[in-house]
Design an enzyme around this catalytic site. Structure first.
Site, mmCIF file in Angstrom:
data_model
loop_
_atom_site.group_PDB
_atom_site.id
_atom_site.type_symbol
_atom_site.label_atom_id
_atom_site.label_comp_id
_atom_site.label_asym_id
_atom_site.label_seq_id
_atom_site.Cartn_x
_atom_site.Cartn_y
_atom_site.Cartn_z
ATOM 1 N N LYS A 173 52.735 -13.800 47.476
ATOM 2 C CA LYS A 173 52.444 -15.181 47.868
ATOM 3 C C LYS A 173 52.163 -15.163 49.362
ATOM 4 C CE LYS A 173 55.607 -16.697 44.227
ATOM 5 N NZ LYS A 173 55.457 -15.526 43.382
ATOM 6 N N ASP A 184 43.309 -17.466 60.222
ATOM 7 C CA ASP A 184 42.772 -16.958 61.495
ATOM 8 C C ASP A 184 43.419 -15.640 61.912
ATOM 9 O OD1 ASP A 184 41.098 -19.119 61.624
ATOM 10 O OD2 ASP A 184 42.339 -20.250 63.044
ATOM 11 N N HIS A 230 64.218 -22.079 42.774
ATOM 12 C CA HIS A 230 63.180 -21.050 42.782
ATOM 13 C C HIS A 230 63.170 -20.240 44.093
ATOM 14 C CE1 HIS A 230 59.055 -19.345 42.299
ATOM 15 N NE2 HIS A 230 59.433 -19.332 41.037
ATOM 16 N N LYS A 255 63.924 -17.425 46.999
ATOM 17 C CA LYS A 255 64.039 -15.956 46.992
ATOM 18 C C LYS A 255 64.347 -15.535 48.433
ATOM 19 C CE LYS A 255 60.024 -16.267 43.952
ATOM 20 N NZ LYS A 255 60.657 -16.404 42.681
ATOM 21 N N ASP A 257 74.710 -9.995 56.800
ATOM 22 C CA ASP A 257 75.522 -9.915 58.020
ATOM 23 C C ASP A 257 75.028 -10.859 59.120
ATOM 24 O OD1 ASP A 257 77.284 -8.167 56.947
ATOM 25 O OD2 ASP A 257 76.527 -6.382 57.963
HETATM 26 O O1 LIG Z 1 57.369 -15.520 39.103
HETATM 27 P P1 LIG Z 1 57.735 -16.522 40.160
HETATM 28 O O2 LIG Z 1 58.999 -16.203 40.799
HETATM 29 O O3 LIG Z 1 56.623 -16.807 41.090
HETATM 30 O O4 LIG Z 1 57.985 -17.853 39.363
HETATM 31 C C1 LIG Z 1 56.980 -18.402 38.621
HETATM 32 C C2 LIG Z 1 57.558 -19.206 37.533
HETATM 33 O O5 LIG Z 1 58.130 -18.356 36.578
HETATM 34 C C3 LIG Z 1 56.541 -20.081 36.921
HETATM 35 O O6 LIG Z 1 56.972 -20.643 35.735
#
Ligand SMILES: O=P(O)(O)OC[C@H](O)CO
Length: 428
Positions: free
Chosen positions: A171, A176, A346, A348, A353
């Site tokens: 992602k 630029d 969702h 991540k 530390d």
């Molecule tokens: O695979 P991710 O972490 O981008 O999550 C996407 C979801 O599962 C979409 O339903």
């Protein structure tokens, strides 16, 4: 019809040869090299220069000083920040995403990208073929008509069936060559809003400016080359990058076709370096044996391990089941596991530390560590780690802690289902 003795022998020989051929082909599709399979021991702490040196050299891209990093929480903050950067583009936009679905957000991104393309800014979009199946063809055509180069990663091809399991889960947005974004967000309406209800997910995304943006651009280029055979070069993409802030940072990738173990290795090194705290926000948390072992080792060293995962509100129930199957040893060793209640969680993010932060596309599961293409940003900055710890603790307020007792006494049917799901964890 009765077969002669000769025909039976000939059929037997042909059958045996076919079986040998199928076995040889199957063996050729198996992983030819060994992967990390032994435990990574605690050696250096995260503030030890030798730890940074090791992470720089083992992961490839060096840790660079002078970056400015910001976090954005939920769609209400994330999308305006990304769209503002896109609308301000003067030289180039490179955008790689796993999920791009139709809807209001998809439309808004398409409009912003198209507007920049009309202004003669080169725009390159790489969407995953599987992850972005729900992207309306109309959007694709409108973008292409405006001059945007839009590509799908690893499309279905009968002669490339094996690679169908290798998706780009990265992602990345680079504007630029100077502003980069990564994190958990997908381009879909689920990510809009402020996590206020089940229709609006909880997520975090991050912006980086400074020298490490060139590494994010290189991460984009890695799959752009694979998808198109072309390389984007020059100052529109790789401008000189002056120091802008105090954060040391590093963007790196993993893929089954290169740097296969980089992401797993980074998590193993990070967790094994911990001496105080590990905070994990994980939308999909199905740790493999090695990850479990380093976390349990950390707990034995006295490290506080806190994990936030989704609760009942999750889009892939099988992952939640496989995740819960893996919690026993962690809980017994003292890990705190919390399920987020208001909506799908969702995020991540990993904080070690109060210094090392790792964010990006990677889930703590085998799909991210072994099967998909991922990209993460590591930040070494105590102030940033403190800010994200505050976000983590804010999220904690909306969770339900799962104790060892509760986990042990969950219904028998749940245990059966969880263990069945765990049997599939090599693909989750
Ligand atoms: O695979 P991710 O972490 O981008 O999550 C996407 C979801 O599962 C979409 O339903």
């Amino acid at each position: 019809m009765t077969w002669s003795r000769r025909q039976i022998v000939a059929a037997g020989v042909i059958g045996a040869l076919l079986a040998i051929a199928v076995t040889i082909i199957a063996l050729n599709f198996m992983q030819p090299e060994r992967r990390i399979e032994r435990q990574v021991e605690h050696r250096y702490t995260t503030d030890d220069p030798r730890f940074r040196h090791e992470l720089s050299t083992l992961l490839g891209p060096p840790i660079l000083e002078g970056n400015r990093v910001a976090n954005f929480e939920n769609g209400d903050q994330i999308f305006p920040a990304m769209l503002e950067a896109i609308r301000g583009a003067r030289h180039s936009i490179n955008f790689e995403t796993y999920i791009y679905w139709s809807g209001d957000i998809g439309r808004e991104f398409a409009d912003a990208l198209i507007e920049r393309a009309h202004a003669k800014v080169p725009v390159h979009v790489l969407v995953d073929w599987v992850g972005s199946q729900k992207m309306d063809e109309v959007l694709v055509h409108e973008m292409a008509d405006a001059g945007i180069r839009i590509e799908r990663y690893h499309p279905l091809q009968w002669y490339h069936l094996v690679r169908m399991n290798n998706r780009t889960h990265r992602k990345l947005l680079v504007v630029d060559g100077k502003i980069g974004f990564t994190g958990g967000v997908g381009i879909a309406d689920q990510w809009s809003g402020n996590a206020q209800d089940e229709e609006h997910w909880r997520d975090s995304h991050y912006r980086i400016e400074g020298p490490a943006v060139a590494q994010m651009q290189a991460a984009f280029m890695d799959n752009w080359i694979k998808a198109t055979g072309g390389v984007l070069r020059g100052e529109d993409y790789f401008p000189p990058l002056e120091p802008l802030g105090d954060a040391a940072g590093q963007v790196f990738t993993s893929s089954p076709t290169g740097g296969a173990d980089s992401m797993l290795l980074m998590y193993l090194l990070a967790f094994s370096s911990a001496v105080k705290t590990i905070d994990i926000s994980a939308s999909y948390f199905v740790p493999d044996e090695l990850t479990l072992r380093v976390l349990i080792d950390a707990l034995k060293r006295g490290v506080r391990v806190r994990v936030i995962v989704p609760g009942e509100d999750i889009d892939t129930e099988i992952v939640r089941k496989a995740s819960r199957a893996s919690w026993g040893e962690l809980l017994a060793a003292g890990a705190q596991i919390h399920e987020y209640q208001p909506t799908m969680f969702h995020c991540k993010t990993v904080i070690v530390d109060g210094l090392l932060v790792s964010v990006g596309s990677t889930n703590i599961d085998t799909r991210s560590f072994r099967l998909n293409d991922e990209a993460n940003l590591n930040v070494y900055d105590a102030a940033f780690a403190r800010a994200l710890t505050r976000v983590f603790e804010q999220d904690l307020k909306h969770t339900r802690q799962i104790t060892l007792q509760a986990w042990l006494h969950r219904p028998f049917t749940e245990k059966i289902m969880e263990n069945a799901a765990a049997a599939l964890s090599s693909q989750l």
